[in-house]
Design a protein around this motif. Structure first.
Motif, PDB file in Angstrom:
ATOM      1  N   ASP A  24      -5.563  -3.091  -9.240  1.00 33.94           N
ATOM      2  CA  ASP A  24      -4.165  -3.492  -9.402  1.00 33.94           C
ATOM      3  C   ASP A  24      -3.297  -2.460  -8.694  1.00 33.94           C
ATOM      4  O   ASP A  24      -3.233  -1.299  -9.114  1.00 33.94           O
ATOM      5  CB  ASP A  24      -3.807  -3.565 -10.883  1.00 33.94           C
ATOM      6  CG  ASP A  24      -2.365  -3.989 -11.123  1.00 33.94           C
ATOM      7  OD1 ASP A  24      -1.597  -4.114 -10.149  1.00 33.94           O
ATOM      8  OD2 ASP A  24      -2.003  -4.186 -12.302  1.00 33.94           O
ATOM      9  N   PRO A  25      -2.631  -2.841  -7.589  1.00 36.55           N
ATOM     10  CA  PRO A  25      -1.849  -1.866  -6.825  1.00 36.55           C
ATOM     11  C   PRO A  25      -0.734  -1.204  -7.618  1.00 36.55           C
ATOM     12  O   PRO A  25      -0.253  -0.126  -7.233  1.00 36.55           O
ATOM     13  CB  PRO A  25      -1.277  -2.710  -5.666  1.00 36.55           C
ATOM     14  CG  PRO A  25      -2.192  -3.875  -5.551  1.00 36.55           C
ATOM     15  CD  PRO A  25      -2.665  -4.168  -6.941  1.00 36.55           C
ATOM     16  N   SER A  26      -0.295  -1.822  -8.709  1.00 35.22           N
ATOM     17  CA  SER A  26       0.781  -1.230  -9.509  1.00 35.22           C
ATOM     18  C   SER A  26       0.264  -0.195 -10.500  1.00 35.22           C
ATOM     19  O   SER A  26       1.056   0.481 -11.163  1.00 35.22           O
ATOM     20  CB  SER A  26       1.525  -2.331 -10.268  1.00 35.22           C
ATOM     21  OG  SER A  26       0.688  -2.928 -11.258  1.00 35.22           O
ATOM     22  N   GLU A  27      -1.040  -0.041 -10.597  1.00 39.53           N
ATOM     23  CA  GLU A  27      -1.665   0.828 -11.586  1.00 39.53           C
ATOM     24  C   GLU A  27      -1.953   2.207 -10.998  1.00 39.53           C
ATOM     25  O   GLU A  27      -2.370   2.335  -9.849  1.00 39.53           O
ATOM     26  CB  GLU A  27      -2.982   0.172 -12.028  1.00 39.53           C
ATOM     27  CG  GLU A  27      -3.783   0.944 -13.038  1.00 39.53           C
ATOM     28  CD  GLU A  27      -5.130   0.283 -13.305  1.00 39.53           C
ATOM     29  OE1 GLU A  27      -6.037   0.445 -12.462  1.00 39.53           O
ATOM     30  OE2 GLU A  27      -5.280  -0.395 -14.333  1.00 39.53           O
ATOM     31  N   ARG A  28      -1.724   3.243 -11.767  1.00 44.71           N
ATOM     32  CA  ARG A  28      -2.172   4.576 -11.362  1.00 44.71           C
ATOM     33  C   ARG A  28      -3.692   4.655 -11.517  1.00 44.71           C
ATOM     34  O   ARG A  28      -4.252   4.074 -12.441  1.00 44.71           O
ATOM     35  CB  ARG A  28      -1.501   5.652 -12.213  1.00 44.71           C
ATOM     36  CG  ARG A  28       0.003   5.782 -11.957  1.00 44.71           C
ATOM     37  CD  ARG A  28       0.585   6.934 -12.764  1.00 44.71           C
ATOM     38  NE  ARG A  28       0.535   6.683 -14.203  1.00 44.71           N
ATOM     39  CZ  ARG A  28       0.680   7.619 -15.141  1.00 44.71           C
ATOM     40  NH1 ARG A  28       0.839   8.898 -14.777  1.00 44.71           N
ATOM     41  NH2 ARG A  28       0.640   7.307 -16.414  1.00 44.71           N
ATOM     42  N   PHE A  29      -4.345   5.387 -10.610  1.00 41.18           N
ATOM     43  CA  PHE A  29      -5.801   5.436 -10.664  1.00 41.18           C
ATOM     44  C   PHE A  29      -6.314   6.704 -10.009  1.00 41.18           C
ATOM     45  O   PHE A  29      -5.598   7.376  -9.251  1.00 41.18           O
ATOM     46  CB  PHE A  29      -6.420   4.203  -9.983  1.00 41.18           C
ATOM     47  CG  PHE A  29      -6.152   4.112  -8.501  1.00 41.18           C
ATOM     48  CD1 PHE A  29      -7.071   4.579  -7.575  1.00 41.18           C
ATOM     49  CD2 PHE A  29      -4.959   3.566  -8.027  1.00 41.18           C
ATOM     50  CE1 PHE A  29      -6.832   4.499  -6.214  1.00 41.18           C
ATOM     51  CE2 PHE A  29      -4.709   3.489  -6.666  1.00 41.18           C
ATOM     52  CZ  PHE A  29      -5.643   3.945  -5.752  1.00 41.18           C
ATOM     53  N   PRO A  60      -4.456   6.828  -4.445  1.00 39.13           N
ATOM     54  CA  PRO A  60      -4.876   7.389  -5.732  1.00 39.13           C
ATOM     55  C   PRO A  60      -3.917   8.480  -6.184  1.00 39.13           C
ATOM     56  O   PRO A  60      -3.438   9.275  -5.378  1.00 39.13           O
ATOM     57  CB  PRO A  60      -6.269   7.955  -5.432  1.00 39.13           C
ATOM     58  CG  PRO A  60      -6.338   8.091  -3.949  1.00 39.13           C
ATOM     59  CD  PRO A  60      -5.453   7.036  -3.375  1.00 39.13           C
ATOM     60  N   THR A  61      -3.632   8.509  -7.469  1.00 34.51           N
ATOM     61  CA  THR A  61      -2.736   9.533  -8.010  1.00 34.51           C
ATOM     62  C   THR A  61      -3.494  10.780  -8.448  1.00 34.51           C
ATOM     63  O   THR A  61      -2.884  11.783  -8.806  1.00 34.51           O
ATOM     64  CB  THR A  61      -1.924   8.976  -9.189  1.00 34.51           C
ATOM     65  OG1 THR A  61      -2.798   8.278 -10.084  1.00 34.51           O
ATOM     66  CG2 THR A  61      -0.865   8.003  -8.694  1.00 34.51           C
ATOM     67  N   TYR A  62      -4.824  10.706  -8.423  1.00 36.00           N
ATOM     68  CA  TYR A  62      -5.635  11.899  -8.669  1.00 36.00           C
ATOM     69  C   TYR A  62      -6.900  11.793  -7.838  1.00 36.00           C
ATOM     70  O   TYR A  62      -7.616  10.788  -7.893  1.00 36.00           O
ATOM     71  CB  TYR A  62      -6.004  12.033 -10.149  1.00 36.00           C
ATOM     72  CG  TYR A  62      -6.842  13.281 -10.438  1.00 36.00           C
ATOM     73  CD1 TYR A  62      -6.252  14.534 -10.502  1.00 36.00           C
ATOM     74  CD2 TYR A  62      -8.220  13.182 -10.628  1.00 36.00           C
ATOM     75  CE1 TYR A  62      -7.011  15.679 -10.756  1.00 36.00           C
ATOM     76  CE2 TYR A  62      -8.990  14.323 -10.886  1.00 36.00           C
ATOM     77  CZ  TYR A  62      -8.373  15.570 -10.942  1.00 36.00           C
ATOM     78  OH  TYR A  62      -9.121  16.688 -11.182  1.00 36.00           O
ATOM     79  N   VAL A  63      -7.173  12.826  -7.052  1.00 35.33           N
ATOM     80  CA  VAL A  63      -8.414  12.924  -6.287  1.00 35.33           C
ATOM     81  C   VAL A  63      -9.018  14.297  -6.537  1.00 35.33           C
ATOM     82  O   VAL A  63      -8.296  15.274  -6.786  1.00 35.33           O
ATOM     83  CB  VAL A  63      -8.198  12.717  -4.767  1.00 35.33           C
ATOM     84  CG1 VAL A  63      -7.746  11.302  -4.461  1.00 35.33           C
ATOM     85  CG2 VAL A  63      -7.199  13.731  -4.216  1.00 35.33           C
ATOM     86  N   THR A  64     -10.328  14.361  -6.471  1.00 30.20           N
ATOM     87  CA  THR A  64     -10.990  15.647  -6.655  1.00 30.20           C
ATOM     88  C   THR A  64     -12.399  15.584  -6.106  1.00 30.20           C
ATOM     89  O   THR A  64     -12.982  14.509  -5.981  1.00 30.20           O
ATOM     90  CB  THR A  64     -11.047  16.033  -8.148  1.00 30.20           C
ATOM     91  OG1 THR A  64     -11.555  17.366  -8.278  1.00 30.20           O
ATOM     92  CG2 THR A  64     -11.959  15.107  -8.928  1.00 30.20           C
TER      93      THR A  64
END
Length: 339
Positions: A24-29, A60-64
């Protein structure tokens, strides 16, 4: 026969259909397990994953990467959003650490949707299969995307989760401009634990214009240099942001520079023999004339069988280097005969 462009477009369509209800493009992930190492194929997958999200006008709002994973930072960045795990060939127990990280994540986030981007499955020990199966069952909301029929059948037998057949995400990069060749033949042959049957390279290496190289090593200051390049690009484009944003930009820069290094290598010769899956995939993206050898456990041949990536006049699976040479020689002679 298909053109390389047709193959790329076909597989991009399959990927879009496969992921349509998982994102869902509106969702943070979150997108976890950045491949911060020299293997250019893994960087190609990461860039393809980002390209897919870019087309959806999101990121993505978080990458690691695994060693720097921070549970608190991730939860603060994605809230109740879902987790995507980077695709590739580490779903199993060949490469230490990935299985443990995956199982730990499943145990910590029971019920939160987690999507494993397309992987090849290969286990050597039944105890490790059982451990992964238990973690998947306890989690309850895991979706597993696999790159070949054998992995699909394995997952359906052992894992209680939804499993889908999906091409490698590197195809989302799309066609890539090919450099002007400087050599006649490149032997892009792996030198790690996935190397397949021992090959006699004598006939190939004695040919004039032949070069041999696995994925090249990185500059000593690569991490620092790419971090600085990402900051500069962020400033110039107005995309500068907080820590999470700058990490995403730095990873993107590292993956892009690694991919570009692979393009320069694979494009440096008129013809290529490779035993790397992404040597093959990148040759398809480049439209390069090449032959493919399998890896140690059939990963590449299974992928080709699933997706028809050799359905062109520029790619063929061979069992030996000598057979690959004969195929490439015949291709080189054929256009001259027609002319």
């Amino acid at each position: 026969m298909e053109s390389n462009i047709t193959i790329i477009n076909r597989l991009q369509g399959v990927i879009a259909n496969c992921l349509s209800d998982l994102f869902d493009p509106s969702e943070r992930f979150a997108l976890l397990d950045f491949p911060n190492h020299y293997n250019i194929g893994d960087s190609a997958i990461w860039l393809g994953e980002l390209a897919y999200f870019d087309r959806k006008r999101t990121r993505p709002t978080y990458v690691t990467e695994i060693p720097t994973y921070d549970e608190g930072r991730m939860l603060g960045a994605i809230g109740s959003g879902r987790i995507f795990l980077h695709g590739g060939g580490n779903f199993g127990d060949i490469w230490a650490g990935y299985r443990q990280f995956r199982e730990g994540l499943l145990d910590k986030h029971k019920g939160r949707p987690i999507v494993q981007m397309p992987q090849t499955i290969h286990f050597k020990e039944q105890a490790n299969v059982d451990s992964t199966a238990r973690a998947i069952e306890r989690h309850g909301q895991f979706t597993l995307l696999v790159r070949d029929q054998r992995s699909l059948e394995f997952a359906q037998r052992w894992f209680q989760c939804e499993t889908r057949l999906c091409p490698d995400m590197a195809f989302c990069i799309g066609p890539v401009a090919r450099p002007t060749p400087q050599h006649e033949l490149l032997l892009n042959l792996r030198e790690d634990q996935e190397v397949g049957t021992a090959q006699d390279l004598t006939a190939a290496t004695l040919r004039p214009g032949t070069v041999k190289s696995d994925w090249p090593d990185e500059p000593a200051d690569f991490q620092r240099q790419t971090k600085h390049a990402a900051i500069l690009k962020g400033l110039l484009t107005g995309r500068i942001g907080g820590r999470a944003r700058m990490t995403e930009l730095a990873y993107r820069e590292r993956a892009q520079q690694r991919f570009d290094r692979g393009v320069a290598l694979l494009g440096s010769a008129r013809q290529v023999i490779t035993d790397r899956m992404h040597g093959h995939i990148m040759c398809v993206l480049l439209g390069a004339d090449h032959c493919v050898l399998d890896n140690s456990y059939g990963k590449t041949s299974s992928f080709i069988a699933a997706w028809g990536t050799c359905n062109s006049d520029k790619a063929e699976l061979a069992s030996t280097v000598d057979e690959a040479l004969a195929i490439l020689d015949a291709r080189r002679v054929a256009p001259a005969a027609v002319a």
